[in-house]
Design an enzyme around this catalytic site. Structure first.
Site, PDB file in Angstrom:
ATOM      1  N   ALA A  15       0.816  -1.215   0.000  1.00  0.00           N
ATOM      2  CA  ALA A  15       0.000   0.000   0.000  1.00  0.00           C
ATOM      3  C   ALA A  15       0.849   1.265   0.000  1.00  0.00           C
ATOM      4  O   ALA A  15       0.313   2.366  -0.055  1.00  0.00           O
ATOM      5  CB  ALA A  15      -0.922  -0.001   1.226  1.00  0.00           C
ATOM      6  N   LYS A  19       0.731   9.382  -2.675  1.00  0.00           N
ATOM      7  CA  LYS A  19      -0.660   9.302  -3.130  1.00  0.00           C
ATOM      8  C   LYS A  19      -1.325  10.637  -3.421  1.00  0.00           C
ATOM      9  O   LYS A  19      -2.355  10.669  -4.078  1.00  0.00           O
ATOM     10  CB  LYS A  19      -1.494   8.575  -2.081  1.00  0.00           C
ATOM     11  CG  LYS A  19      -1.037   7.163  -1.860  1.00  0.00           C
ATOM     12  CD  LYS A  19      -1.772   6.488  -0.737  1.00  0.00           C
ATOM     13  CE  LYS A  19      -1.224   5.078  -0.597  1.00  0.00           C
ATOM     14  NZ  LYS A  19      -1.499   4.443   0.613  1.00  0.00           N
ATOM     15  N   LYS A  61      -7.934   6.038 -10.211  1.00  0.00           N
ATOM     16  CA  LYS A  61      -7.223   6.964 -11.105  1.00  0.00           C
ATOM     17  C   LYS A  61      -6.317   6.221 -12.099  1.00  0.00           C
ATOM     18  O   LYS A  61      -5.789   6.831 -13.029  1.00  0.00           O
ATOM     19  CB  LYS A  61      -6.406   7.955 -10.286  1.00  0.00           C
ATOM     20  CG  LYS A  61      -7.248   8.919  -9.466  1.00  0.00           C
ATOM     21  CD  LYS A  61      -6.371   9.766  -8.554  1.00  0.00           C
ATOM     22  CE  LYS A  61      -7.177  10.676  -7.680  1.00  0.00           C
ATOM     23  NZ  LYS A  61      -7.944   9.983  -6.645  1.00  0.00           N
ATOM     24  N   ASN A  98     -12.029   6.505  -3.013  1.00  0.00           N
ATOM     25  CA  ASN A  98     -11.690   7.325  -1.851  1.00  0.00           C
ATOM     26  C   ASN A  98     -12.203   6.613  -0.609  1.00  0.00           C
ATOM     27  O   ASN A  98     -13.387   6.300  -0.528  1.00  0.00           O
ATOM     28  CB  ASN A  98     -12.356   8.693  -1.965  1.00  0.00           C
ATOM     29  CG  ASN A  98     -11.786   9.477  -3.123  1.00  0.00           C
ATOM     30  OD1 ASN A  98     -10.731  10.047  -3.000  1.00  0.00           O
ATOM     31  ND2 ASN A  98     -12.469   9.459  -4.250  1.00  0.00           N
ATOM     32  N   VAL A  99     -11.333   6.353   0.332  1.00  0.00           N
ATOM     33  CA  VAL A  99     -11.740   5.745   1.586  1.00  0.00           C
ATOM     34  C   VAL A  99     -12.197   6.885   2.496  1.00  0.00           C
ATOM     35  O   VAL A  99     -11.430   7.782   2.830  1.00  0.00           O
ATOM     36  CB  VAL A  99     -10.600   4.931   2.227  1.00  0.00           C
ATOM     37  CG1 VAL A  99     -11.056   4.329   3.548  1.00  0.00           C
ATOM     38  CG2 VAL A  99     -10.135   3.833   1.264  1.00  0.00           C
ATOM     39  N   THR A 123     -13.704  22.703  -7.040  1.00  0.00           N
ATOM     40  CA  THR A 123     -13.236  23.083  -8.368  1.00  0.00           C
ATOM     41  C   THR A 123     -14.295  22.785  -9.423  1.00  0.00           C
ATOM     42  O   THR A 123     -14.594  23.611 -10.269  1.00  0.00           O
ATOM     43  CB  THR A 123     -11.936  22.327  -8.716  1.00  0.00           C
ATOM     44  OG1 THR A 123     -10.995  22.566  -7.674  1.00  0.00           O
ATOM     45  CG2 THR A 123     -11.368  22.767 -10.035  1.00  0.00           C
TER      46      THR A 123
END
Length: 183
Positions: A15, A19, A61, A98-99, A123
């Site tokens: 992991a 990031k 991503k 996304n966690v 954004t």
């Protein structure tokens, strides 16, 4: 050092990565070194020491990457696919979204912005993000460990819930108001 750390272990969860997208874009050499060379080092050490299963944590991503972080995770997925054929070690990857509430997650960032200014910075409110609860993220690793023997070299892609960032910002604002007793 990785080989020494892996000796005698059956499972490695990879992991480690740089990031955060803005930091990755500003530090290209370091991002490539950590995310790509680091993944190669993990694969080689696991293979040499006879680790049974290696699970690589990737990202949504990595699908048609638009930034360096996503590109490095795409390489991780391909590298693990190739490494699966090196010998008996099974390599498998899973793509996280996304966690919720994790370090760098937008939820704590929005909460801090609300605390400081009463506003959040968005954004593009139409941008969609995929969300995993922390328990779901752990379950994905468990699923990978179970599937690795029969599906080594594969990428496990969950179907997490999705939400537009603008909707998320609205929910966080509403919850903060409720928490503070405001209408």
């Amino acid at each position: 050092r990785l080989s020494i750390a892996m000796m005698g272990h059956d499972l490695v969860i990879h992991a480690a990565a740089l990031k955060r997208v803005p930091e990755a874009e500003e530090n290209v050499h370091e991002t490539v070194d950590i995310n790509i060379q680091g993944s190669l080092n993990v694969a080689i050490a696991a293979h040499v020491t006879g680790v049974q299963t290696v699970i690589g944590i990737s990202t949504d991503k990595a699908c048609e990457p638009l930034n360096l972080y996503g590109a490095t995770k795409m390489v991780l997925e391909r590298l693990f696919g190739e490494a699966n054929g090196w010998g008996d070690t099974r390599f498998i990857a899973t793509r996280y979204g996304n966690v919720v509430g994790s370090t760098g997650s937008i939820v704590p960032i929005f909460r801090e912005q609300l605390r400081q200014s009463g506003k959040v910075t968005v954004t593009d409110p139409a941008m969609t993000r995929f969300w995993l609860a922390p328990d779901d993220a752990v379950d994905l690793i468990s699923d990978c460990a179970t599937l690795a023997d029969g599906f080594g070299g594969a990428i496990l892609i969950p179907r997490p819930g999705a939400m537009k960032i603008g909707e998320l910002a609205g929910l966080i604002k509403m919850r903060n108001r409720e928490r503070d007793g405001l209408p």
